[in-house]
Write a protein that holds these residues in place. Structure first.
Motif, PDB file in Angstrom:
ATOM      1  N   UNK A 124       0.800  -1.230   0.000  1.00 14.27           N
ATOM      2  CA  UNK A 124       0.000   0.000   0.000  1.00 14.27           C
ATOM      3  C   UNK A 124       0.832   1.279   0.000  1.00 14.27           C
ATOM      4  N   UNK A 125       2.102   1.190   0.336  1.00 12.94           N
ATOM      5  CA  UNK A 125       2.951   2.375   0.339  1.00 12.94           C
ATOM      6  C   UNK A 125       3.341   2.805  -1.084  1.00 12.94           C
ATOM      7  N   UNK A 126       3.139   1.956  -2.073  1.00  9.01           N
ATOM      8  CA  UNK A 126       3.454   2.319  -3.455  1.00  9.01           C
ATOM      9  C   UNK A 126       2.465   3.348  -3.992  1.00  9.01           C
ATOM     10  N   UNK A 127       2.874   4.066  -5.023  1.00 10.44           N
ATOM     11  CA  UNK A 127       2.020   5.082  -5.622  1.00 10.44           C
ATOM     12  C   UNK A 127       0.756   4.464  -6.216  1.00 10.44           C
ATOM     13  N   UNK A 128       0.867   3.314  -6.861  1.00 12.84           N
ATOM     14  CA  UNK A 128      -0.279   2.618  -7.456  1.00 12.84           C
ATOM     15  C   UNK A 128      -0.265   1.157  -6.992  1.00 12.84           C
ATOM     16  N   UNK A 129      -0.724   0.909  -5.763  1.00  8.42           N
ATOM     17  CA  UNK A 129      -0.676  -0.462  -5.258  1.00  8.42           C
ATOM     18  C   UNK A 129      -1.667  -1.371  -5.976  1.00  8.42           C
ATOM     19  N   UNK A 130      -1.413  -2.629  -5.869  1.00 10.23           N
ATOM     20  CA  UNK A 130      -2.260  -3.668  -6.415  1.00 10.23           C
ATOM     21  C   UNK A 130      -3.413  -3.884  -5.440  1.00 10.23           C
ATOM     22  N   UNK A 131      -4.669  -3.928  -5.938  1.00  8.60           N
ATOM     23  CA  UNK A 131      -5.848  -4.018  -5.083  1.00  8.60           C
ATOM     24  C   UNK A 131      -6.762  -5.144  -5.539  1.00  8.60           C
ATOM     25  N   UNK A 132      -7.277  -5.913  -4.577  1.00  4.42           N
ATOM     26  CA  UNK A 132      -8.263  -6.954  -4.850  1.00  4.42           C
ATOM     27  C   UNK A 132      -9.539  -6.591  -4.114  1.00  4.42           C
ATOM     28  N   UNK A 133     -10.687  -6.757  -4.789  1.00  3.03           N
ATOM     29  CA  UNK A 133     -11.985  -6.494  -4.155  1.00  3.03           C
ATOM     30  C   UNK A 133     -12.877  -7.710  -4.352  1.00  3.03           C
ATOM     31  N   UNK A 134     -13.607  -8.068  -3.294  1.00  2.00           N
ATOM     32  CA  UNK A 134     -14.545  -9.179  -3.326  1.00  2.00           C
ATOM     33  C   UNK A 134     -15.542  -8.984  -2.192  1.00  2.00           C
ATOM     34  N   UNK A 135     -16.480  -9.902  -2.044  1.00  2.00           N
ATOM     35  CA  UNK A 135     -17.471  -9.779  -0.976  1.00  2.00           C
ATOM     36  C   UNK A 135     -17.183 -10.662   0.229  1.00  2.00           C
ATOM     37  N   UNK A 136     -16.355 -11.684   0.070  1.00  2.00           N
ATOM     38  CA  UNK A 136     -15.944 -12.471   1.234  1.00  2.00           C
ATOM     39  C   UNK A 136     -14.680 -13.244   0.887  1.00  2.00           C
ATOM     40  N   UNK A 137     -13.863 -13.459   1.884  1.00  2.00           N
ATOM     41  CA  UNK A 137     -12.698 -14.337   1.730  1.00  2.00           C
ATOM     42  C   UNK A 137     -12.262 -14.816   3.097  1.00  2.00           C
ATOM     43  N   UNK A 138     -11.471 -15.891   3.083  1.00  2.00           N
ATOM     44  CA  UNK A 138     -11.002 -16.498   4.319  1.00  2.00           C
ATOM     45  C   UNK A 138      -9.478 -16.481   4.349  1.00  2.00           C
ATOM     46  N   UNK A 139      -8.925 -16.040   5.484  1.00  2.00           N
ATOM     47  CA  UNK A 139      -7.484 -16.008   5.697  1.00  2.00           C
ATOM     48  C   UNK A 139      -7.146 -17.125   6.687  1.00  2.00           C
ATOM     49  N   UNK A 146      -4.905 -17.620   1.585  1.00  2.00           N
ATOM     50  CA  UNK A 146      -6.117 -16.809   1.490  1.00  2.00           C
ATOM     51  C   UNK A 146      -6.968 -17.374   0.365  1.00  2.00           C
ATOM     52  N   UNK A 147      -8.286 -17.505   0.594  1.00  2.00           N
ATOM     53  CA  UNK A 147      -9.144 -18.115  -0.424  1.00  2.00           C
ATOM     54  C   UNK A 147     -10.545 -17.510  -0.422  1.00  2.00           C
ATOM     55  N   UNK A 148     -11.190 -17.570  -1.586  1.00  2.00           N
ATOM     56  CA  UNK A 148     -12.603 -17.192  -1.728  1.00  2.00           C
ATOM     57  C   UNK A 148     -13.184 -17.925  -2.927  1.00  2.00           C
ATOM     58  N   UNK A 149     -14.483 -18.105  -2.911  1.00  2.00           N
ATOM     59  CA  UNK A 149     -15.210 -18.644  -4.064  1.00  2.00           C
ATOM     60  C   UNK A 149     -16.021 -17.542  -4.736  1.00  2.00           C
ATOM     61  N   UNK A 150     -15.986 -16.350  -4.179  1.00  2.00           N
ATOM     62  CA  UNK A 150     -16.735 -15.205  -4.688  1.00  2.00           C
ATOM     63  C   UNK A 150     -16.045 -14.578  -5.902  1.00  2.00           C
ATOM     64  N   UNK A 151     -16.784 -13.778  -6.690  1.00  2.00           N
ATOM     65  CA  UNK A 151     -16.148 -13.015  -7.767  1.00  2.00           C
ATOM     66  C   UNK A 151     -15.095 -12.069  -7.192  1.00  2.00           C
ATOM     67  N   UNK A 152     -13.977 -11.919  -7.904  1.00  2.00           N
ATOM     68  CA  UNK A 152     -12.901 -11.037  -7.477  1.00  2.00           C
ATOM     69  C   UNK A 152     -12.524 -10.094  -8.622  1.00  2.00           C
ATOM     70  N   UNK A 153     -12.055  -8.913  -8.254  1.00  2.00           N
ATOM     71  CA  UNK A 153     -11.499  -7.948  -9.195  1.00  2.00           C
ATOM     72  C   UNK A 153     -10.150  -7.518  -8.652  1.00  2.00           C
TER      73      UNK A 153
END
Length: 187
Positions: A124-139, A146-153
């Motif tokens: 997150x300290x980078x100017x353009x960090x890599x981001x993942x978005x979803x509705x649920x996941x398990x750590x 880390x895993x999820x069965x939900x749609x991810x972006x």
């Protein structure tokens, strides 16, 4: 007079049906945390603005979890969290930050389920960090998986990758989108 009464009742029924239809159409399709047996029992303690630190075998910080509120349920040894914020340290000293609206932490297994508006940010300290978005996941903290069965972006400043389901191995820096993968790269 009788037809006037019928008109009023018909208008009332149509109004009620219209309200139900409007509420139904405007409802969000978000994943709502399922009521667990834990929520049916009384919590034995709660924490406001709490912080939980996990150390690796060598004594180094492995992860830090913060939450605006946590309630512990002793029978299942789980904590229900509001606004969980997990910072995971990787072997190369880079980080992953995971946030969500809600969470469920299984204390014995050290597994954290993040629910609703889940975001994972790498470096997150980078100017353009890599981001993942979803509705649920398990750590799975012990195995650092880390895993999820939900749609991810997944996105950064030049690309977007979408798919169904994801598996990530934190220390191996490996991510697998499990199905229906689509991508867009534009420089």
């Amino acid at each position: 007079m009788k037809s006037e009464k019928i008109k009023k009742h018909s208008l009332l029924i149509i109004s009620i049906l219209a309200m139900i239809l409007i509420v139904w159409q405007n409802s969000d399709n978000k994943i709502v945390p399922v009521a667990s047996n834990a929520e049916q029992e009384e919590p034995d303690f709660f924490i406001v603005n709490g912080k939980y630190t996990v150390y690796d075998a060598d004594g180094y910080v492995s992860s830090i979890m913060k939450s605006s509120e946590a309630k512990h349920y002793p029978d299942q040894n789980i904590a229900l969290l509001k606004s969980p914020n997990l910072l995971v340290y990787r072997e190369d000293n880079t980080t992953l930050r995971l946030t969500a609206d809600n969470g469920r932490y299984k204390m014995t297994e050290e597994n954290l389920e993040l629910i609703n508006n889940v975001t994972m940010i790498r470096d997150e300290q980078l100017k353009a960090p890599w981001t993942l978005k979803t509705e649920s996941l398990t750590v799975l903290n012990k195995s650092r998986f880390i895993t999820t069965k939900q749609p991810v972006t997944i996105s950064d400043n030049v690309s977007i990758l979408e798919g169904e389901g994801m598996n990530a191995w934190v220390d191996d820096k490996k991510i697998e989108i499990t199905s229906n993968v689509r991508g867009n790269y534009a420089q």
